[in-house]
Scaffold this motif. Structure first.
Motif, PDB file in Angstrom:
ATOM      1  N   UNK A   1      -0.743  -4.054   4.810  1.00  0.00           N
ATOM      2  CA  UNK A   1       0.618  -3.641   4.476  1.00  0.00           C
ATOM      3  C   UNK A   1       1.467  -3.483   5.742  1.00  0.00           C
ATOM      4  N   UNK A   2       0.845  -3.001   6.813  1.00  0.00           N
ATOM      5  CA  UNK A   2       1.595  -2.804   8.064  1.00  0.00           C
ATOM      6  C   UNK A   2       1.626  -4.067   8.912  1.00  0.00           C
TER       7      UNK A   2
ATOM      8  N   UNK B   1      -6.240  -2.644   2.924  1.00  0.00           N
ATOM      9  CA  UNK B   1      -4.934  -2.857   2.284  1.00  0.00           C
ATOM     10  C   UNK B   1      -3.814  -2.253   3.110  1.00  0.00           C
ATOM     11  N   UNK B   2      -4.076  -1.040   3.642  1.00  0.00           N
ATOM     12  CA  UNK B   2      -3.059  -0.371   4.466  1.00  0.00           C
ATOM     13  C   UNK B   2      -2.812  -1.202   5.735  1.00  0.00           C
TER      14      UNK B   2
ATOM     15  N   UNK C   1      -8.384   1.082   3.426  1.00  0.00           N
ATOM     16  CA  UNK C   1      -8.054   0.893   4.848  1.00  0.00           C
ATOM     17  C   UNK C   1      -7.527  -0.524   5.083  1.00  0.00           C
TER      18      UNK C   1
ATOM     19  N   UNK D   1      -0.795  -5.292  10.591  1.00  0.00           N
ATOM     20  CA  UNK D   1      -1.631  -5.176  11.793  1.00  0.00           C
ATOM     21  C   UNK D   1      -2.929  -5.939  11.543  1.00  0.00           C
TER      22      UNK D   1
END
Lengths: 92, 151
Positions: free
Chosen positions: B74-75, B70-71, B68, B77
């Protein structure tokens, strides 16, 4: 996988809703390493055409693809196949 | 909205089956200003991950909550806050709020997962509870009699 609705989103659902909300997608899963009998994997995240690799367990990676990215292909390397691949005997 | 902090963790007496490996299955959230506590139960898995995160140990492979984070990175946010928004049939409902380009995005989450993410991010993510949840579920620990466990 059975399509059952659970009352509360699981962590994998949460990750997928973030990916979808921000306009990303999962392009593929790569099972990229095998050390001490443990498989390692990467999630290929697509953000506006740019691919990013995210480390994860193969099990988490495949659970993630089940929440809306079912078509994501799963790849592995030839060396892992040589180490751990097995042949299934055909059923009579 | 009432700001809460993680005050402690305990073993759930009513659901010992959640606690086979000794990880505390109850999280005590305490209001920052005031004396009320909100005891919330979390799953065994969430509790285990919380123990790993609080001990600072590194697992060889990323946990779902690391994915979670890392994602989220990546975005581009960031994690704004966790809100304990409702309680129905003894189950807490929570929201995880992310910000991206100054815009807020709200995601439904299990409270246990949201708390683990808040801890794992090491970013002092604030945790809030609504007054209606506090009115229904908050306790003041001083009010407990000594024979609480026996009743």
């Amino acid at each position: 996988m059975r399509g059952e609705k659970v009352p509360q989103p699981l962590i994998h659902d949460l990750i997928c809703s973030v990916i979808k909300t921000f306009g990303g997608s999962i392009d593929a899963i790569i099972v990229n390493d095998l050390k001490n009998d443990t498989f390692y994997a990467q999630l290929v995240l697509n953000i506006k055409g740019k691919q990013l690799l995210i480390d994860c367990k193969p099990s988490d990676a495949s659970t993630l693809t089940l929440s809306g990215f079912e078509k994501a292909p799963i790849y592995t390397t030839e060396s892992i196949m040589e180490k751990a691949g097995i042949m299934m005997e055909e059923k009579q | 909205m009432i700001e809460m902090m993680i005050e402690g963790r305990g073993v759930g007496m009513t659901k010992p089956e959640l606690n086979l490996d000794g990880s505390p299955s109850i999280i005590f959230l305490k209001e920052k200003i005031g004396k009320r506590y909100l005891p919330v139960s979390v799953s065994r898995k969430q509790s285990n991950i919380m123990s790993i995160k609080l001990s600072g140990k590194q697992e060889p492979r990323p946990l779902p909550h690391d994915i979670f984070l890392s994602v989220n990175d990546a975005f581009g946010s960031s994690i704004d806050s966790v809100v304990v928004s409702d309680i129905k049939n003894g189950m807490f409902y929570a929201k995880l709020i992310l910000t991206k380009n100054d815009k807020k995005y709200t995601f439904d989450s299990q409270l246990g997962d949201a708390i683990v993410i808040a801890i794992a991010s090491h970013k002092q993510v604030p945790i809030y509870a609504t007054e209606s949840v506090m009115k229904k579920e908050a306790i003041v620990l001083n009010d407990y009699p000594n024979n609480w466990a026996e009743s």
